[in-house]
Design an enzyme around this catalytic site. Structure first.
Site, PDB file in Angstrom:
ATOM      1  N   HIS A 145     -74.925 -61.964   7.900  1.00 59.86           N
ATOM      2  CA  HIS A 145     -73.859 -61.368   7.093  1.00 59.86           C
ATOM      3  C   HIS A 145     -73.388 -60.032   7.657  1.00 59.86           C
ATOM      4  O   HIS A 145     -72.721 -59.263   6.976  1.00 59.86           O
ATOM      5  CB  HIS A 145     -74.318 -61.182   5.643  1.00 59.86           C
ATOM      6  CG  HIS A 145     -74.972 -62.393   5.062  1.00 59.86           C
ATOM      7  ND1 HIS A 145     -76.338 -62.550   5.005  1.00 59.86           N
ATOM      8  CD2 HIS A 145     -74.444 -63.531   4.557  1.00 59.86           C
ATOM      9  CE1 HIS A 145     -76.636 -63.731   4.476  1.00 59.86           C
ATOM     10  NE2 HIS A 145     -75.514 -64.347   4.198  1.00 59.86           N
TER      11      HIS A 145
HETATM   12  S1  FES Z   1     -77.020 -59.352   6.642  1.00 55.68           S
HETATM   13 FE1  FES Z   1     -77.639 -60.910   5.272  1.00 55.68          FE
HETATM   14  S2  FES Z   1     -79.563 -61.497   6.017  1.00 55.68           S
HETATM   15 FE2  FES Z   1     -78.946 -59.926   7.345  1.00 55.68          FE
END
Ligand code: FES
Length: 184
Positions: A145
């Site tokens: 993410h």
């Molecule tokens: S940014 Fe979501 S698991 Fe690393």
């Protein structure tokens, strides 16, 4: 006559008591024998005990600018050796540059071993393993993410709110690291 009756009446509760006690003891023994396999199963076996022990990491082959991943207690940890430039870029970061401030001294190996970073390799957002990058001052980028950490694992941006945690560790020599304890 009355003496005999009295004696029998006195003995009756005694026999009954014996039966109660004997039955109770059998019940206890039975319960213990049923419970023992469960209690026995709860004892950790040698492999489980060994899995929680500290691990030695030989650092001889790790050059400045390189990172390796090791496993302790079933989880991955980064062991990264920083270059002077990487340390300098992380040193320039201030409180406003990161989501959870931590002084750089608290993130590096110590007085004698300032160029080492030992951090969890699980992103503090949802646990993915971040990728090692070298776009100073960024040092890790999480592919899941987009969380970005600096060269010492401090969170700069993205959904993760906290820094990559530091395990307990100690350097027992210039080329040997022990993860899992801070006692030499
Ligand atoms: S940014 Fe979501 S698991 Fe690393």
């Amino acid at each position: 006559m009355s003496d005999t009756t009295t004696t029998e009446n006195e003995e009756l509760p005694t026999r009954r008591d014996f039966i109660y006690v004997a039955t109770g003891m059998l019940g206890v023994i039975g319960a213990a024998s049923v419970a023992w396999p469960f209690i026995d199963q709860m004892r950790p076996d040698a492999a489980v005990l060994a899995a929680g022990q500290p691990i030695d990491v030989n650092l001889e082959a790790v050059e400045p600018g390189q990172a390796i991943t090791v496993t302790w207690r079933g989880k991955p940890y980064f062991v990264r050796r920083l270059t002077e430039d990487e340390i300098a870029s992380a040193s320039e970061l201030g409180e406003g540059d990161m989501k959870e401030f931590a002084p750089i001294e608290t993130r590096l190996g110590g007085e004698e071993v300032k160029d080492w970073v030992i951090v969890s390799a699980n992103c503090t957002h949802l646990g993915c393993v971040p990728k090692v990058i070298d776009t100073k001052p960024e040092g890790w980028n999480c592919p899941c993410h987009g969380s970005v950490f600096d060269m010492t694992g401090r969170i700069l941006r993205g959904p993760a709110a906290t820094n990559l945690p530091l395990p307990p560790y100690v350097f027992t020599s210039a080329t040997n690291l022990v993860i899992g304890t801070d006692q030499a």
